[in-house]
Design a protein around this motif. Structure first.
Motif, mmCIF file in Angstrom:
data_model
loop_
_atom_site.group_PDB
_atom_site.id
_atom_site.type_symbol
_atom_site.label_atom_id
_atom_site.label_comp_id
_atom_site.label_asym_id
_atom_site.label_seq_id
_atom_site.Cartn_x
_atom_site.Cartn_y
_atom_site.Cartn_z
ATOM 1 N N VAL A 170 47.610 -68.321 12.933
ATOM 2 C CA VAL A 170 49.096 -68.502 13.639
ATOM 3 C C VAL A 170 49.193 -67.065 14.370
ATOM 4 C CG1 VAL A 170 51.481 -68.445 13.155
ATOM 5 C CG2 VAL A 170 49.841 -69.861 11.601
ATOM 6 N N VAL A 171 48.777 -65.885 13.784
ATOM 7 C CA VAL A 171 49.111 -64.658 14.765
ATOM 8 C C VAL A 171 48.314 -64.783 16.175
ATOM 9 C CG1 VAL A 171 48.554 -62.166 14.894
ATOM 10 C CG2 VAL A 171 49.329 -63.303 12.546
ATOM 11 N N MET A 172 46.929 -65.225 15.915
ATOM 12 C CA MET A 172 45.952 -65.317 17.199
ATOM 13 C C MET A 172 46.498 -66.168 18.112
ATOM 14 S SD MET A 172 43.965 -62.665 17.101
ATOM 15 C CE MET A 172 42.999 -63.374 18.543
ATOM 16 N N ARG A 173 47.216 -67.238 17.760
ATOM 17 C CA ARG A 173 47.702 -68.392 18.588
ATOM 18 C C ARG A 173 49.073 -67.647 19.515
ATOM 19 N NH1 ARG A 173 47.912 -72.571 14.683
ATOM 20 N NH2 ARG A 173 50.401 -72.459 14.470
ATOM 21 N N ALA A 174 49.874 -66.956 18.762
ATOM 22 C CA ALA A 174 50.812 -66.141 19.484
ATOM 23 C C ALA A 174 50.176 -65.387 20.438
ATOM 24 C CB ALA A 174 51.830 -65.613 18.620
ATOM 25 N N GLU A 175 49.290 -64.496 20.023
ATOM 26 C CA GLU A 175 48.620 -63.702 20.741
ATOM 27 C C GLU A 175 47.848 -64.031 22.034
ATOM 28 O OE1 GLU A 175 46.065 -60.930 18.825
ATOM 29 O OE2 GLU A 175 47.557 -60.099 17.487
ATOM 30 N N LEU A 176 47.219 -65.294 22.091
ATOM 31 C CA LEU A 176 46.879 -66.012 23.088
ATOM 32 C C LEU A 176 47.819 -66.348 24.108
ATOM 33 C CD1 LEU A 176 43.891 -68.110 21.625
ATOM 34 C CD2 LEU A 176 43.647 -66.339 23.520
ATOM 35 N N ALA A 177 48.891 -67.113 23.411
ATOM 36 C CA ALA A 177 49.936 -67.642 24.319
ATOM 37 C C ALA A 177 50.535 -66.455 25.215
ATOM 38 C CB ALA A 177 51.134 -68.342 23.457
ATOM 39 N N ALA A 178 50.776 -65.263 24.665
ATOM 40 C CA ALA A 178 51.508 -64.012 25.317
ATOM 41 C C ALA A 178 50.228 -63.615 26.425
ATOM 42 C CB ALA A 178 51.659 -63.014 24.379
ATOM 43 N N LEU A 179 49.017 -63.499 25.959
ATOM 44 C CA LEU A 179 47.894 -63.057 26.816
ATOM 45 C C LEU A 179 47.955 -64.018 28.209
ATOM 46 C CD1 LEU A 179 45.628 -61.162 27.381
ATOM 47 C CD2 LEU A 179 43.888 -62.695 26.131
ATOM 48 N N ILE A 188 41.004 -72.959 29.773
ATOM 49 C CA ILE A 188 41.071 -74.282 29.035
ATOM 50 C C ILE A 188 40.556 -73.964 27.776
ATOM 51 C CG2 ILE A 188 39.515 -76.341 29.500
ATOM 52 C CD1 ILE A 188 39.310 -75.906 32.244
ATOM 53 N N TYR A 189 41.070 -74.704 26.862
ATOM 54 C CA TYR A 189 40.846 -74.568 25.345
ATOM 55 C C TYR A 189 40.496 -75.706 24.624
ATOM 56 C CZ TYR A 189 42.640 -72.240 20.944
ATOM 57 O OH TYR A 189 42.465 -71.706 19.657
ATOM 58 N N VAL A 190 39.318 -75.517 23.703
ATOM 59 C CA VAL A 190 38.909 -76.709 22.992
ATOM 60 C C VAL A 190 39.306 -76.506 21.740
ATOM 61 C CG1 VAL A 190 36.900 -77.893 22.088
ATOM 62 C CG2 VAL A 190 37.179 -77.512 24.457
ATOM 63 N N THR A 191 39.986 -77.585 21.013
ATOM 64 C CA THR A 191 40.268 -77.596 19.587
ATOM 65 C C THR A 191 40.351 -79.006 19.023
ATOM 66 O OG1 THR A 191 41.873 -76.650 18.119
ATOM 67 C CG2 THR A 191 42.800 -77.438 20.038
ATOM 68 N N HIS A 192 40.087 -79.076 17.588
ATOM 69 C CA HIS A 192 40.214 -80.252 17.102
ATOM 70 C C HIS A 192 41.711 -80.205 16.393
ATOM 71 C CE1 HIS A 192 38.496 -77.636 13.796
ATOM 72 N NE2 HIS A 192 39.467 -78.336 13.115
ATOM 73 N N ASP A 193 42.349 -79.163 16.319
ATOM 74 C CA ASP A 193 43.517 -78.865 15.530
ATOM 75 C C ASP A 193 44.816 -79.089 16.390
ATOM 76 O OD1 ASP A 193 45.812 -77.890 14.623
ATOM 77 O OD2 ASP A 193 44.934 -75.939 13.514
ATOM 78 N N GLN A 194 45.472 -80.321 16.166
ATOM 79 C CA GLN A 194 46.676 -80.687 17.086
ATOM 80 C C GLN A 194 47.693 -79.685 16.895
ATOM 81 O OE1 GLN A 194 49.546 -82.430 16.309
ATOM 82 N NE2 GLN A 194 49.449 -82.347 14.233
ATOM 83 N N THR A 195 47.695 -78.931 15.861
ATOM 84 C CA THR A 195 49.136 -77.802 16.140
ATOM 85 C C THR A 195 48.584 -76.785 16.844
ATOM 86 O OG1 THR A 195 49.439 -78.352 13.703
ATOM 87 C CG2 THR A 195 50.148 -76.420 14.535
ATOM 88 N N GLU A 196 47.266 -76.374 17.034
ATOM 89 C CA GLU A 196 47.014 -75.527 18.218
ATOM 90 C C GLU A 196 47.315 -75.998 19.586
ATOM 91 O OE1 GLU A 196 42.985 -74.002 18.019
ATOM 92 O OE2 GLU A 196 43.379 -73.265 15.885
ATOM 93 N N ALA A 197 47.101 -77.423 19.767
ATOM 94 C CA ALA A 197 47.263 -77.845 20.983
ATOM 95 C C ALA A 197 48.590 -77.980 21.266
ATOM 96 C CB ALA A 197 46.688 -79.490 20.987
#
Length: 353
Positions: A170-179, A188-197
């Motif tokens: 959760v913390v790193m998601r916020a940091e990536l969005a801010a970055l 371009i980001y790959v994930t199987h986690d639809q919450t991250e998407a």
């Protein structure tokens, strides 16, 4: 920054076809997420964009330049892997600088870029440590920093958070969005986690079995899924589905009548009704409701998630606000909302008018 265009990209290993004619445009500065179940081809597609895999056919264009035969090193892209891929015998600073030193960049420029990335990612105190002395989150910051110092046209991230625990993700998601906002970069980001998407993307590309099912903003996919697969994949808890058919009074759902949106379907046409768990109302068991026997109660504090079996034999999930007093074995009525999603026999969304 760069833009990307894929035209009819395929990938085949022997007789096994992994990607089937992928068409996609990624705009300059956009954050695009590839999402889908394991084995759908999302990581293979990312590796083809990076130049780590060759496509079997189709065109890959970066800033309108055909790059099918351009090596990964010359595409101006940077990739962040799930495994971090840090050199264990090097310090953080050496890891950040290594790729730039190989390109024979001036030492002063390397120093400036490394320190800029370290400040941006808050890893300045870690520069003299080795990867074995870092936490998972710190290693991931270093891996991202190694991409930042290259100043790539596009950042490619292959499930970079999957090795982290839930809280740190959760913390790193916020940091990536801010970055992303700070760099104004194409990602371009790959994930199987639809919450991250849902939380990161400007647009989501939903893949299944090597095909693009739908491309759109998170809310477009949530509110107007193109088909049953997308409807069931996007949203948590997942959408409920129940078989029905068009009747004189609207929809016949297991002997219960339900008002039908304004659509053009012949009487007796079989359809699948889709409804999200939070859109269902709990009521008494009576005409016009689905009877549900509760099989699992999940108390989450702010809401209660109920799982149960309908009188038709299918499984349903619904959410109730607060801390409801429900127990396994209870029978409740479930009222469908006035607006539902409808899918035809092929699983395609039926548009209302």
């Amino acid at each position: 920054m760069s833009n990307l265009a894929l035209h009819q990209v395929t990938k085949q290993f022997g007789s096994v076809k992994i990607l089937h004619g992928i068409d996609l445009d990624v705009r300059d500065g956009e954050f695009v997420v590839f999402v889908g179940p394991s084995g759908c081809g999302k990581s293979t597609l990312l590796r083809i964009i990076a130049g780590l895999e060759a496509s079997s056919s189709g065109e890959i264009r970066l800033d309108d330049r055909l790059v099918n035969d351009v090596s990964a090193a010359d595409r101006g892209l940077a990739m962040v892997f799930q495994s971090y891929a840090l050199y264990p015998h090097m310090t953080v600073k050496q890891n950040l600088a290594f790729g730039l030193e190989n390109s024979r960049m001036a030492k002063a420029e390397i120093e400036a870029r490394v320190m800029e990335a370290a400040r941006m990612l808050l890893i300045e105190p870690l520069l003299n440590r080795k990867p074995g002395q870092l936490s998972g989150g710190q290693r991931q910051r270093v891996a991202i920093g190694r991409a930042i110092v290259r100043r790539p046209g596009i950042f490619l991230l292959d499930e970079p958070l999957s090795n982290l625990d839930a809280e740190l993700r959760v913390v790193m998601r916020a940091e990536l969005a801010a970055l992303h906002k700070r760099l104004d970069a194409t990602m371009i980001y790959v994930t199987h986690d639809q919450t991250e998407a849902m939380t990161l993307a400007d647009r989501i590309v939903v893949l299944r079995d090597g095909r693009v099912e739908q491309v759109g903003t998170p809310l477009e996919l949530y509110n107007k899924p193109a088909n049953r697969f997308v409807a069931g994949f996007i949203g948590s808890p997942r959408m409920n589905f129940i078989d029905a058919q068009v009747s004189q009074s609207g929809l016949d759902v297991g002997g219960r009548s339900h008002a039908l949106p304004s659509i053009e379907l012949a009487l007796g046409t079989p359809v699948t009704v889709g409804v999200r768990p939070h859109e269902l109302d709990i009521t008494d068991v009576e005409d016009g409701t689905l009877a549900l026997e509760i099989t699992l109660v999940e108390q989450l504090g702010a809401e209660t998630v109920l799982h149960g079996k309908t009188h038709l034999g299918g499984m349903f999930t619904l959410t109730a606000p607060g801390q409801g007093r429900f127990a396994v074995g209870d029978r409740i009525g479930v009222a469908l909302p006035s607006q539902v999603h409808l899918f035809d026999a092929q699983g395609q969304a039926v548009a209302s008018h």
